[in-house]
Design a protein around this motif. Structure first.
Motif, PDB file in Angstrom:
ATOM      1  N   UNK A 175      10.716   6.160 -10.735  1.00  0.00           N
ATOM      2  CA  UNK A 175       9.948   4.682 -10.740  1.00  0.00           C
ATOM      3  C   UNK A 175       9.834   3.870  -9.469  1.00  0.00           C
ATOM      4  N   UNK A 176      10.756   3.949  -8.709  1.00  0.00           N
ATOM      5  CA  UNK A 176      10.503   3.415  -7.344  1.00  0.00           C
ATOM      6  C   UNK A 176       9.556   4.257  -6.582  1.00  0.00           C
ATOM      7  N   UNK A 177       9.390   5.442  -6.717  1.00  0.00           N
ATOM      8  CA  UNK A 177       8.507   6.315  -5.905  1.00  0.00           C
ATOM      9  C   UNK A 177       6.990   6.115  -6.475  1.00  0.00           C
ATOM     10  N   UNK A 178       6.836   6.060  -7.787  1.00  0.00           N
ATOM     11  CA  UNK A 178       5.647   5.611  -8.246  1.00  0.00           C
ATOM     12  C   UNK A 178       5.009   4.281  -7.976  1.00  0.00           C
ATOM     13  N   UNK A 179       6.183   3.429  -8.016  1.00  0.00           N
ATOM     14  CA  UNK A 179       5.678   1.994  -7.656  1.00  0.00           C
ATOM     15  C   UNK A 179       5.154   1.903  -6.105  1.00  0.00           C
ATOM     16  N   UNK A 180       5.796   2.633  -5.190  1.00  0.00           N
ATOM     17  CA  UNK A 180       5.176   2.576  -3.935  1.00  0.00           C
ATOM     18  C   UNK A 180       3.665   3.227  -3.615  1.00  0.00           C
ATOM     19  N   UNK A 181       3.694   4.388  -4.393  1.00  0.00           N
ATOM     20  CA  UNK A 181       2.308   5.084  -4.627  1.00  0.00           C
ATOM     21  C   UNK A 181       1.337   4.386  -5.188  1.00  0.00           C
ATOM     22  N   UNK A 182       1.548   3.108  -6.148  1.00  0.00           N
ATOM     23  CA  UNK A 182       0.331   2.615  -6.980  1.00  0.00           C
ATOM     24  C   UNK A 182       0.235   1.122  -6.397  1.00  0.00           C
ATOM     25  N   UNK A 183       1.295   0.565  -5.890  1.00  0.00           N
ATOM     26  CA  UNK A 183       1.182  -0.662  -5.502  1.00  0.00           C
ATOM     27  C   UNK A 183       0.188  -1.041  -4.480  1.00  0.00           C
ATOM     28  N   UNK A 184      -0.643  -2.052  -4.751  1.00  0.00           N
ATOM     29  CA  UNK A 184      -1.895  -2.362  -3.770  1.00  0.00           C
ATOM     30  C   UNK A 184      -1.186  -2.692  -2.495  1.00  0.00           C
ATOM     31  N   UNK A 185      -1.768  -2.156  -1.387  1.00  0.00           N
ATOM     32  CA  UNK A 185      -1.617  -2.670   0.120  1.00  0.00           C
ATOM     33  C   UNK A 185      -2.042  -4.134   0.396  1.00  0.00           C
ATOM     34  N   UNK A 186      -1.113  -4.745   0.882  1.00  0.00           N
ATOM     35  CA  UNK A 186      -1.572  -5.990   1.546  1.00  0.00           C
ATOM     36  C   UNK A 186      -2.502  -5.957   2.482  1.00  0.00           C
ATOM     37  N   UNK A 187      -3.096  -6.955   2.857  1.00  0.00           N
ATOM     38  CA  UNK A 187      -4.056  -7.334   4.059  1.00  0.00           C
ATOM     39  C   UNK A 187      -3.024  -7.350   5.578  1.00  0.00           C
ATOM     40  N   UNK A 188      -3.680  -6.671   6.400  1.00  0.00           N
ATOM     41  CA  UNK A 188      -2.983  -6.684   7.602  1.00  0.00           C
ATOM     42  C   UNK A 188      -3.818  -7.674   8.667  1.00  0.00           C
ATOM     43  N   UNK A 189      -3.024  -8.871   8.891  1.00  0.00           N
ATOM     44  CA  UNK A 189      -4.174  -9.891   9.801  1.00  0.00           C
ATOM     45  C   UNK A 189      -5.394 -10.006   9.276  1.00  0.00           C
ATOM     46  N   UNK A 190      -5.360 -10.320   7.749  1.00  0.00           N
ATOM     47  CA  UNK A 190      -6.546 -10.703   7.250  1.00  0.00           C
ATOM     48  C   UNK A 190      -7.752  -9.295   6.970  1.00  0.00           C
ATOM     49  N   UNK A 191      -7.291  -8.186   7.257  1.00  0.00           N
ATOM     50  CA  UNK A 191      -8.036  -7.057   7.523  1.00  0.00           C
ATOM     51  C   UNK A 191      -7.551  -6.521   5.928  1.00  0.00           C
ATOM     52  N   UNK A 192      -8.573  -6.513   4.774  1.00  0.00           N
ATOM     53  CA  UNK A 192      -8.318  -5.930   3.642  1.00  0.00           C
ATOM     54  C   UNK A 192      -7.873  -4.501   3.699  1.00  0.00           C
ATOM     55  N   UNK A 193      -6.789  -3.915   2.726  1.00  0.00           N
ATOM     56  CA  UNK A 193      -6.368  -2.656   2.826  1.00  0.00           C
ATOM     57  C   UNK A 193      -6.806  -1.853   1.489  1.00  0.00           C
ATOM     58  N   UNK A 194      -7.655  -2.437   0.764  1.00  0.00           N
ATOM     59  CA  UNK A 194      -8.138  -1.879  -0.351  1.00  0.00           C
ATOM     60  C   UNK A 194      -9.295  -1.178  -0.462  1.00  0.00           C
TER      61      UNK A 194
END
Length: 332
Positions: A51-70
């Motif tokens: 579960x913890x690995x799957x969460x890291x694989x699937x979790x949307x990545x946050x923006x970095x200084x306003x630059x979207x990571x999606x």
């Protein structure tokens, strides 16, 4: 036995039952390859991933200084050095750097990576005061010309401090925060997003005879350890970018193994940066000795990385990469 889980990444609107999204992107997977140092690889359904690995694989990545990571982003390379392997001496003046920065942003670069010390194979050490003199005026000038995120490519705390004060918003350390013990604490103190890269050795010696037990798992373990180290200092994992360091203490075979298995690094739960632009193996495999003529090969490898979910491409040829990325996205 430590297990590693590499998602077998796919794309397309039609998804089978059991498909899960990769890192909040339009990519997905139904199965993973479970890897180990002591047992044969196995293919498993995604539902069997811890579960913890799957969460890291699937979790949307946050923006970095306003630059979207999606969605894929382009980092333009802008070196203030006389001896970088491809663009040394091109952007040494403030005026040239400012003009290049404007062009890169107009061509769709969302991040500008400023470097004052060459990290090409065999490069010599640059004293921090000289590195600051090369980069600080350029960062100030570029900051006045564009709102793009500025990254400082350095392994030295003093250089990072000067760059941060001048307007940089990301610290990109090719040593993975192993060179200067003061750099990581500074980044944690000011809340700077960072990029952690793997490099075996240092630029002067890294290509002498790089060896690994398993290049894929050795690089993964290093990055895993450094991300944990930065978290222990108080940094947030969603503000840490990872870079497997293609070409930094790796042979052509090492590079290819990493490129073929990039999706493993999503298990770290961080955005992935891929820097392959104009590198030696591009010229060797692509049969192009001229560094500034390697855009086609660089783009081909970059798009292969995007197909595995890489979020950032670090490139010299911004306009050409952006054009390729638009077409890549449209047909997918």
């Amino acid at each position: 036995m430590t297990a590693y889980y590499r998602p077998l990444v796919q794309h397309g609107e039609a998804r089978p039952e059991g498909a899960v999204a990769l890192a909040g992107q339009g990519l997905w997977f139904t199965h993973v390859e479970r890897l180990s140092r002591t047992a044969a690889a196995r293919i498993l359904p995604a539902a069997q991933v811890p579960g913890d690995v799957l969460d890291r694989l699937t979790r949307p990545r946050a923006a970095i200084s306003g630059v979207a990571m999606d969605r894929p982003q382009i980092m333009g390379i802008l070196n203030a050095t006389p001896d970088s392997f491809s663009d040394g001496g091109v952007h040494n003046s403030v005026e040239a750097a400012q003009a290049a920065a404007r062009d890169m942003v107009a061509q769709d670069a969302s991040i500008l990576d400023i470097g004052g010390e060459s990290t090409r194979p065999g490069a010599s050490f640059v004293p921090e005061d000289e590195e600051i003199a090369r980069t600080e005026p350029l960062i100030k000038a570029i900051r006045s010309a564009t709102d793009a995120l500025i990254s400082i490519d350095t392994r030295k705390a003093a250089v990072a401090k000067a760059a941060w004060k001048a307007g940089a918003g990301l610290i990109n350390d090719v040593s993975g925060f192993t060179f200067d013990p003061d750099l990581a604490p500074f980044c944690a103190q000011v809340g700077a997003p960072v990029c952690v890269m793997h490099m075996q050795g240092d630029p002067g010696s890294m290509q002498d005879d790089p060896t690994y037990d398993s290049v894929l798992l050795d690089v993964y373990d290093f990055l895993h350890g450094q991300v944990g180290f930065l978290e222990d200092l108080g940094m947030s994992r969603d503000q840490i970018i990872i870079d497997p360091g293609i070409g930094f203490g790796k042979t052509e075979k090492h590079n290819l193994i990493l490129l073929q298995n990039l999706s493993l690094f999503h298990c770290l739960g961080c955005p992935i940066l891929l820097g392959v632009s104009r590198k030696g193996f591009i010229g060797q495999i692509g049969k192009e000795p001229r560094k500034d003529a390697r855009a086609p090969g660089s783009i081909a490898v970059g798009l292969a990385g995007l197909a595995q979910g890489v979020q950032i491409l670090r490139v010299h040829d911004v306009a050409e990469t952006a054009q390729a990325l638009r077409l890549w996205a449209a047909v997918r």
